[in-house]
Design a protein around this motif. Structure first.
Motif, PDB file in Angstrom:
ATOM      1  N   SER A 167      28.001  18.269 -26.537  1.00  0.00           N
ATOM      2  CA  SER A 167      28.124  17.761 -25.168  1.00  0.00           C
ATOM      3  C   SER A 167      27.232  16.554 -24.930  1.00  0.00           C
ATOM      4  N   VAL A 168      25.987  16.620 -25.391  1.00  0.00           N
ATOM      5  CA  VAL A 168      25.060  15.508 -25.170  1.00  0.00           C
ATOM      6  C   VAL A 168      25.554  14.255 -25.888  1.00  0.00           C
ATOM      7  N   LEU A 169      26.049  14.405 -27.102  1.00  0.00           N
ATOM      8  CA  LEU A 169      26.587  13.248 -27.826  1.00  0.00           C
ATOM      9  C   LEU A 169      27.749  12.620 -27.059  1.00  0.00           C
ATOM     10  N   LEU A 170      28.615  13.456 -26.516  1.00  0.00           N
ATOM     11  CA  LEU A 170      29.775  12.969 -25.757  1.00  0.00           C
ATOM     12  C   LEU A 170      29.327  12.278 -24.475  1.00  0.00           C
ATOM     13  N   ILE A 171      28.418  12.883 -23.745  1.00  0.00           N
ATOM     14  CA  ILE A 171      27.934  12.306 -22.485  1.00  0.00           C
ATOM     15  C   ILE A 171      27.250  10.968 -22.730  1.00  0.00           C
ATOM     16  N   ALA A 172      26.407  10.911 -23.771  1.00  0.00           N
ATOM     17  CA  ALA A 172      25.700   9.661 -24.076  1.00  0.00           C
ATOM     18  C   ALA A 172      26.683   8.562 -24.458  1.00  0.00           C
ATOM     19  N   ARG A 173      27.696   8.921 -25.228  1.00  0.00           N
ATOM     20  CA  ARG A 173      28.688   7.921 -25.633  1.00  0.00           C
ATOM     21  C   ARG A 173      29.427   7.375 -24.416  1.00  0.00           C
ATOM     22  N   LYS A 174      29.818   8.244 -23.499  1.00  0.00           N
ATOM     23  CA  LYS A 174      30.516   7.795 -22.292  1.00  0.00           C
ATOM     24  C   LYS A 174      29.617   6.950 -21.400  1.00  0.00           C
ATOM     25  N   LEU A 202      18.002  17.156 -15.119  1.00  0.00           N
ATOM     26  CA  LEU A 202      19.062  16.387 -15.788  1.00  0.00           C
ATOM     27  C   LEU A 202      20.435  16.889 -15.377  1.00  0.00           C
ATOM     28  N   PHE A 203      20.515  18.159 -15.020  1.00  0.00           N
ATOM     29  CA  PHE A 203      21.794  18.774 -14.620  1.00  0.00           C
ATOM     30  C   PHE A 203      21.971  18.786 -13.106  1.00  0.00           C
ATOM     31  N   GLY A 204      21.011  18.175 -12.407  1.00  0.00           N
ATOM     32  CA  GLY A 204      21.080  18.200 -10.953  1.00  0.00           C
ATOM     33  C   GLY A 204      20.688  19.534 -10.368  1.00  0.00           C
ATOM     34  N   GLU A 205      20.006  20.375 -11.178  1.00  0.00           N
ATOM     35  CA  GLU A 205      19.569  21.678 -10.696  1.00  0.00           C
ATOM     36  C   GLU A 205      18.179  21.579 -10.066  1.00  0.00           C
ATOM     37  N   ASN A 225      14.039  12.447 -22.518  1.00  0.00           N
ATOM     38  CA  ASN A 225      13.341  11.172 -22.610  1.00  0.00           C
ATOM     39  C   ASN A 225      14.135  10.044 -21.950  1.00  0.00           C
ATOM     40  N   ALA A 226      15.459  10.072 -22.127  1.00  0.00           N
ATOM     41  CA  ALA A 226      16.333   9.030 -21.582  1.00  0.00           C
ATOM     42  C   ALA A 226      16.749   9.310 -20.141  1.00  0.00           C
ATOM     43  N   LYS A 227      16.349  10.490 -19.627  1.00  0.00           N
ATOM     44  CA  LYS A 227      16.787  10.933 -18.296  1.00  0.00           C
ATOM     45  C   LYS A 227      18.306  10.850 -18.174  1.00  0.00           C
ATOM     46  N   LEU A 228      18.954  11.325 -19.210  1.00  0.00           N
ATOM     47  CA  LEU A 228      20.411  11.297 -19.281  1.00  0.00           C
ATOM     48  C   LEU A 228      20.997  12.275 -18.275  1.00  0.00           C
ATOM     49  N   GLN A 229      21.911  11.799 -17.445  1.00  0.00           N
ATOM     50  CA  GLN A 229      22.533  12.670 -16.447  1.00  0.00           C
ATOM     51  C   GLN A 229      23.537  13.580 -17.148  1.00  0.00           C
ATOM     52  N   MET A 230      23.246  14.855 -17.139  1.00  0.00           N
ATOM     53  CA  MET A 230      24.041  15.822 -17.889  1.00  0.00           C
ATOM     54  C   MET A 230      25.203  16.329 -17.043  1.00  0.00           C
ATOM     55  N   LEU A 231      26.369  15.852 -17.379  1.00  0.00           N
ATOM     56  CA  LEU A 231      27.584  16.236 -16.676  1.00  0.00           C
ATOM     57  C   LEU A 231      28.374  17.226 -17.523  1.00  0.00           C
TER      58      LEU A 231
END
Length: 347
Positions: A150-157, A341-344, A122-128
């Motif tokens: 991982s998602v919690l960490l990525i969103a926080r950063k 989201l993962f650039g795939e 929903n947030a189109k969060l870039q998953m690194l």
């Protein structure tokens, strides 16, 4: 409830201390004060009457567990509430009780995983890194736990505020990981005996209660199927509590949310309403009609199987432990959204 009274450390059990303070306030119509000095009843009791402080713990534990049982079985999403209710009341033996208890915490992992992936989408969060695209449709619970972290960490950063971050205490994820490791241990030892199952339950029940208590915010997270929108009232089929009977309810949603979610407002979607956000949680949670048409069955993603052109997604029906295979193609646009989201590239 694993925390127990500690003679040398009053602060070791803040929930118990708060309960004692509340009991004193209720019994005495106010707090404890001597010559204008406010004192904590729990601390006074711990210092001056530790034997009483310690002996009352079982009463606190029982009261706390009874309240939590009511909350989980009546208000948690059905994927958690149903197996927990069966663990409490509908088991024929200890082996079955153990299975229902395992289904409870696995249901919690599967539900939270679905919500957090749905919100990332929903947030189109870039998953690194450390998130991995292959983990999303993995059949391993450990991979789902890793994705949650991982998602919690990525969103926080990225300074993205997720509703899921308000639900999930990172410390609780560590406990869930331990429970999952215990599950794996006895899953690979063959069918347990009655005695072994009883022992496993005794060893993990406190952690399960602690995890469920840490997720009490789930009572406000609605798993639903869209029915219709009447102005600002979203009428929906609801999937909370242990019952699998068909139930409908309405909830107010702001016009802006309705406008932003217009593509989701179809009966083919599986939706979660969390903190003012309406999220699609397909394909990780999927609703299918009961063959008799009496109610809608909630299923959770189990695994992917097959190769092109005959690829499948396998789901398990909550409450039946029955697997259902669905063609992957109808879910492909959602899978491709997640891959993006993962650039795939799309599949």
């Amino acid at each position: 409830m694993k925390a127990i009274p500690d003679r040398n450390k009053f602060e070791s059990n803040p929930a118990y201390n708060a309960w004692i303070d509340a009991q004193f306030t209720e019994s005495n119509s106010g707090g404890l004060s001597i010559l204008g000095k406010a004192l904590r009843p729990s601390e006074v009791l711990h210092r001056l009457g530790y034997d009483v402080y310690e002996s009352a713990f079982q009463q606190f534990k029982q009261s706390r567990e009874e309240s939590l049982i009511d909350l989980v079985t009546e208000q948690f999403p059905i994927i958690i509430a149903h197996p927990f209710s069966r663990f409490l009341e509908a088991s024929e033996n200890e082996i079955q009780r153990l299975q229902f208890l395992r289904d409870t915490w696995e249901g919690l992992i599967n539900f939270v995983h679905a919500v957090i992936v749905g919100e990332a989408r929903n947030a189109k969060l870039q998953m690194l890194a450390p998130a991995r695209c292959s983990n999303i449709l993995s059949d391993r619970l450990a991979d789902r736990i890793s994705t949650i972290e991982s998602v919690l960490l990525i969103a926080r950063k990225a300074q993205v505020i997720l509703e899921a971050s308000k639900i999930i205490d990172p410390a609780t994820i560590a406990v869930i990981r331990v429970l999952n490791q215990a599950r794996n241990a006895f899953s690979h030892t063959g069918a347990p005996s009655e005695g072994q199952a009883k022992q496993y339950i005794a060893e993990c029940i406190d952690e399960v209660f602690d995890v469920l208590e840490a997720f009490t915010c789930l009572k406000d997270v609605r798993l639903l199927r869209y029915d219709r929108l009447d102005g600002t009232q979203l009428r929906h089929e609801r999937f909370d509590g242990h019952s699998r009977t068909r139930r409908f309810s309405s909830v107010h949603i702001p016009p802006a949310l309705a406008a932003a979610s217009v593509t989701l407002l179809t009966r083919e979607e599986t939706l979660v309403l969390a903190g003012g956000k309406l999220l699609s949680v397909k394909p990780l949670l999927h609703l299918i009609p009961h063959p008799g048409g009496h109610f809608t069955q909630v299923t959770f993603f189990k695994k992917a199987k097959g190769a092109p052109p005959d690829r499948k997604l396998v789901f398990e029906i909550v409450g039946e432990s029955v697997e259902v295979e669905e063609a992957r193609q109808p879910f492909q646009p959602i899978v491709n959204d997640i891959r993006a989201l993962f650039g795939e590239p799309p599949e």
